[in-house]
Design an enzyme around this catalytic site. Structure first.
Site, PDB file in Angstrom:
ATOM      1  N   ASN A   1     -38.129  55.265-106.860  1.00  0.00           N
ATOM      2  CA  ASN A   1     -40.113  56.718-106.694  1.00  0.00           C
ATOM      3  C   ASN A   1     -39.353  57.831-105.912  1.00  0.00           C
ATOM      4  OD1 ASN A   1     -43.077  56.470-107.334  1.00  0.00           O
ATOM      5  ND2 ASN A   1     -42.598  56.797-104.850  1.00  0.00           N
TER       6      ASN A   1
ATOM      7  N   HIS B   1     -45.116  47.788-110.440  1.00  0.00           N
ATOM      8  CA  HIS B   1     -46.231  48.526-110.526  1.00  0.00           C
ATOM      9  C   HIS B   1     -46.748  46.521-110.921  1.00  0.00           C
ATOM     10  CE1 HIS B   1     -46.672  52.277-108.429  1.00  0.00           C
ATOM     11  NE2 HIS B   1     -45.388  52.319-108.453  1.00  0.00           N
TER      12      HIS B   1
ATOM     13  N   HIS C   1     -39.831  51.739-113.616  1.00  0.00           N
ATOM     14  CA  HIS C   1     -40.401  51.958-112.634  1.00  0.00           C
ATOM     15  C   HIS C   1     -41.913  51.405-112.871  1.00  0.00           C
ATOM     16  CE1 HIS C   1     -43.224  55.257-110.214  1.00  0.00           C
ATOM     17  NE2 HIS C   1     -42.774  54.437-109.510  1.00  0.00           N
TER      18      HIS C   1
ATOM     19  N   ILE D   1     -47.355  54.268-103.930  1.00  0.00           N
ATOM     20  CA  ILE D   1     -47.306  55.441-104.191  1.00  0.00           C
ATOM     21  C   ILE D   1     -47.233  54.920-106.005  1.00  0.00           C
ATOM     22  CG2 ILE D   1     -45.693  56.186-103.572  1.00  0.00           C
ATOM     23  CD1 ILE D   1     -49.338  58.054-103.434  1.00  0.00           C
TER      24      ILE D   1
ATOM     25  N   HIS E   1     -38.608  49.706-105.563  1.00  0.00           N
ATOM     26  CA  HIS E   1     -39.621  50.295-105.815  1.00  0.00           C
ATOM     27  C   HIS E   1     -39.395  51.622-105.050  1.00  0.00           C
ATOM     28  CE1 HIS E   1     -43.581  52.771-105.181  1.00  0.00           C
ATOM     29  NE2 HIS E   1     -43.261  52.403-106.416  1.00  0.00           N
TER      30      HIS E   1
END
Length: 912
Positions: free
Chosen positions: A767, A576, A571, A912, A763
């Site tokens: 997530n 990110h 993740h 997010i 993602h």
């Protein structure tokens, strides 16, 4: 002679100034709205870039055999109007309200917003871009009290017929306060409305004295930039790059790179110091530079700015109001969720742990209720506690996670434990077993023999009559392997208070029904001495009560391993952190008018801001990740270790990743060119639908601007973007030979498809199931506090006497659990302003290329078809990994979603 005269006439005609026109009519052979026959002025269409040349100014020409007389008509001045859409804040504090009123009154006396149109053409007399008169934005004072989220203001310009096409507009804000400019539409030119998509904060001149530049929505490769825009294109990029010095202000728009040197706070104490991620010792991607001063203790560490103090990101990367509202609501819930448990635990030590499963259930059913005696004590001594419960009872309760809504006890079953490896929150670690027994790649002189302790006799009885070799050959054995990821850190992890971990391996057998069943779990510790018997331990599915509880504890340790790798590697790192360098480089090297920037723009939204917040509160020393996950202070070092040893961009696309893990083989006869070795693999099944839609869209888009390798290679902005993302943003791995080349349209399409996949679908899959699937702590404990006891251990008798209590005591404590739950609650929430795959807020004006607008809508329709197919799949009983009694449907890759925690929805970006 006639030929030469004709040539001279044509030459003179072509040098005359341009006049606005409707080029689309000219190409259809119709008469222009100014009454000129297009046949007199032949034009050449540039179909590659879909940029139509304007019509030449009208002339009166008399041609004889000896004389050509050319008389240019006098340019005609005419009025054009610009409409600017400004977004207002829904709620302003007192200071902002006063500033707004002052701006309104000062606008009335001349401190206003000034605009100027810039032509795509160069003035032949000044050799500078043609510019209109300066115009003032009208009615700011009159509209100061307008209700509504958006206000439209106008400005009028006088231009003459030689002005040409408006390619840019400058905005000078002489107010005291910034404003958010969504879009500008200029009308009055013969070519029709000219659109400027802005979505940017315009700072007042007291902060940024220079004018802001916004380009119209026509895409231009660098070589095709109109003469009037070349200087502005270069100047805008220079401003966005900055000079690499000084501390950034929150109002800046500067993009630059730096290492992760702000995760620790050595000034607070030695235990809060953290090594710098990024560099030869600890390779890592780069993050957005803030330029804060160094700490007093360590000149190499950047001083921290603790939450809720804002941390720098370029102004336009900051969360808009809708996202801020969602995070504020999450912060309030977090405060209330954690206030009472922390208070109770501090006053009543016996309330620190869960005593029974109904204590966990009460977090969802009735909120946090306390023993009557303790409650009475609190109410007598601190009356406000009762008021909190009375007024905020709903906020004190957690939403019931999806994982226990259909079957409260599903998490206990082996089939559900295995199903989540294919359709859970971390479906990207399961791999096909290709060698038995599994073998470690760690140094055997340090970590002992590389071979797994799992033997044939452990699993032969669970293979449905197959031999191990036969099961391997028929692709029936699969594995979750966290041995090498955790083992180098276990001594340090297990030395931390309240942290216990193994390096685990779990073997699964693929049944005839297409489901997995766990057949062995190996728990490994670093060998205390050579040949230490406790270093490796194998558990198999139980046949008695004692072994059933040991098996449950072993599965909990596997889930804890899985949770750590999911959060720190799959993740955080792989979506990110690894995307951030490409985003920073895009803003530094690709002009806003570059077609590739226009493609990437929705997929970069909010990523820099959420990553900055992560550095503040999630991955920092003592932050949520360290306090909530088993590795503790080793968390970021584990992430660094994976990046150094395993991360490769060329394996980050879905097909390449599936092939790398042995979950698929190439097969051109299959719909997506792959054959899945587990046919019912929901993440892969649905992921390939979205991958294919993205791939088709990107290929169409790339081919429109890059018809051959030469155009790719000759694009300086494109090449600079990729080079900087690799050489600076991923500097520690820039010398690797596996980086894809960027030499052809196919190379570019592959690169972009992977980036869009990571930012959107990958993602989302990792997530938005965090709370729905991980909010019930026993299903997926983020940390473990006890090892699995063995006969002869001091804890073994306590375990046998009360296995239920022992199991709960191995899970996170009450305060650890609620803190973790509040964080993943927020991380799993969609805000109201979310933009999902197949959506754009400016879906018809994001580009001036009509063909690409149509192609994007074709892509959006394909995304909707994928969602319909996902819905259909979730209703098929034969797909047992997503349909059945008590089985949750797999919707994490269903593109659309309402706001809130929905366990579905694929936003365009890592938002997010």
């Amino acid at each position: 002679m006639a030929a030469s005269i004709e040539s001279l006439g044509t030459s003179l005609i072509q040098r005359l100034p341009l006049l606005p026109s409707s080029s689309s009519r000219i190409f259809r052979g119709e008469q222009s709205n100014l009454g000129f026959q297009p046949a007199l002025f032949p034009l050449t269409q540039r179909s590659l870039h879909r940029v139509n040349r304007a019509v030449r100014a009208p002339v009166a020409a008399a041609v004889t055999e000896k004389v050509v007389k050319v008389v240019a008509e006098k340019p005609v001045r005419f009025k054009v109007r610009a409409a600017l859409t400004v977004r207002k804040k829904k709620e302003e504090d007192l200071k902002e309200k006063i500033a707004s009123q002052l701006d309104a009154f000062s606008d009335k006396i001349g401190r206003n917003v000034v605009l100027e149109l810039v032509s795509t053409e160069i003035d032949p007399w000044t050799q500078k871009p043609k510019r209109s008169n300066k115009a003032v934005l009208r009615d700011w004072f009159e509209k100061k009290n307008v209700k509504g989220e958006r206000v439209v203001y106008t400005a009028e310009f006088m231009v003459d017929s030689s002005f040409g096409m408006p390619g840019a507009i400058t905005v000078l804000n002489r107010h005291q306060k910034e404003f958010f400019l969504e879009s500008i539409v200029v009308e009055g030119f013969a070519c029709g409305p000219v659109h400027f998509s802005c979505y940017s904060w315009v700072q007042p001149t007291k902060i940024h004295p220079s004018e802001r530049v916004f380009f119209n929505n026509k895409p231009y490769l660098p070589a095709e930039t109109p003469p009037g825009l070349k200087e502005l294109r270069e100047r805008e990029l220079e401003e966005l790059r900055g000079d690499g010095t000084g501390e950034r202000k929150l109002t800046d728009r500067i993009y630059d790179f730096d290492t992760y040197n702000d995760l620790g706070n050595p000034d607070k104490g030695f235990e809060y110091a953290r090594p710098i991620a990024g560099g030869d010792k600890m390779p890592y991607p780069r993050r957005c530079r803030t330029g804060r001063s160094p700490t007093n203790t360590d000149v190499h560490a950047e001083s921290r700015r603790e939450y809720p103090s804002p941390i720098y990101v370029p102004r336009d990367e900051a969360f808009e109001e809708g996202k801020q509202e969602m995070l504020s609501a999450g912060a309030l819930k977090a405060l209330l969720h954690n206030l009472v448990p922390s208070f109770v635990a501090s006053i009543s030590p016996e309330s620190h742990d869960f005593k029974a499963f109904h204590d966990i259930d009460n977090l969802f059913k009735e909120g946090l209720r306390w023993k009557k005696t303790l409650q009475d004590q609190l109410f007598h001594k601190i009356p406000f506690v009762s008021k909190i419960e009375e007024s905020s009872e709903a906020l004190l309760r957690f939403d019931t996670p999806d994982i226990i809504t259909k079957d409260k006890f599903a998490w206990l079953r082996d089939d559900e434990f295995a199903r989540q490896a294919l359709a859970g929150i971390n479906p990207v670690n399961v791999e096909r077993l290709q060698v038995f027994p599994p073998v470690s790649k760690l140094d055997p002189t340090i970590y002992g023999p590389p071979e797994s302790a799992i033997k044939e006799e452990h699993i032969i009885g669970h293979l449905g009559g197959m031999s191990v070799q036969q099961a391997l050959e028929e692709n029936k054995l699969f594995m979750l392997d966290y041995h090498d990821v955790y083992l180098p850190f276990l001594d340090r992890i297990n030395a931390q208070d309240g942290r216990k971990a193994y390096g685990t391996r779990t073997l699964f057998f693929l049944t005839q029904l297409g489901t997995l069943k766990p057949i062995a779990i190996e728990l490994s510790l670093p060998p205390a001495t050579p040949g230490c018997s406790r270093a490796k331990r194998v558990l198999t599915p139980p046949t008695d009560a004692t072994n059933n509880w040991l098996w449950q504890l072993a599965k909990a340790h596997v889930c804890s391993n899985d949770a750590g790798v999911h959060q720190l590697v799959n993740h955080w790192l792989r979506t990110h952190a690894c995307l951030e360098p490409f985003i920073i480089a895009a803003h530094r090297q690709l002009s806003a008018m570059h077609p590739i920037f226009k493609l990437l723009k929705p997929h970069m939204r909010y990523t820099l801001e959420i990553n900055a917040l992560a550095r503040q509160i999630l991955i920092s020393g003592g932050g949520v990740i360290e306090s909530g996950f088993t590795p503790g202070s080793c968390c970021m070092e584990m992430s660094v270790s994976f990046y150094r040893d395993h991360w490769r961009f060329d394996r980050e696309g879905l097909p390449a990743d599936l092939i790398r893990r042995g979950m698929a083989i190439e097969d051109p006869s299959q719909p997506h060119g792959l054959k899945l070795l587990i046919e019912d693999y929901p993440y892969a099944n649905d992921g390939l639908l979205l991958w294919s839609a993205l791939q088709a869209w990107v290929r169409t888009y790339v081919q429109a601007y890059y018809p051959n390798p030469h155009v790719v290679q000759a694009d300086p902005e494109l090449q600079a973007w990729y080079a900087e993302a690799v050489r600076v943003g991923h500097a520690d791995k820039s010398g690797a030979d596996w980086w894809p080349r960027l030499s052809s349209p196919a190379d570019l399409a592959s690169l972009l498809t992977t980036l869009l996949w990571l930012a959107s679908a990958q993602h989302a899959a990792l997530n938005f199931g965090q709370y729905p699937l991980g909010g019930y702590i026993p299903n997926r404990p983020p940390l473990m506090r006890r090892l699995v006891p063995a006969e002869g251990d001091p804890e073994y008798d306590n375990f046998v006497a009360d296995p239920h209590r022992f199991f709960l005591s191995a899970l996170p404590s009450l305060t650890q659990a609620t803190t973790f739950m509040t964080v993943i609650d927020t991380l799993s929430t969609h805000s109201e302003d979310e933009e999902y795959l197949g959506e754009r807020r400016d879906s018809y004006t994001w580009t001036g290329d009509a063909a690409m607008v149509d192609a994007w809508h074709t892509f959006a329709a394909e995304v909707r078809r994928a969602e319909e197919e996902i819905t259909r799949r979730n209703a098929e009983p034969a797909r047992r990994n997503r349909c059945g009694a008590g089985v949750l449907p797999y919707e994490l890759l269903a593109p659309s979603s309402p706001p809130g925690i929905t366990c579905r929805g694929v936003p365009n970006s890592v938002s997010i």
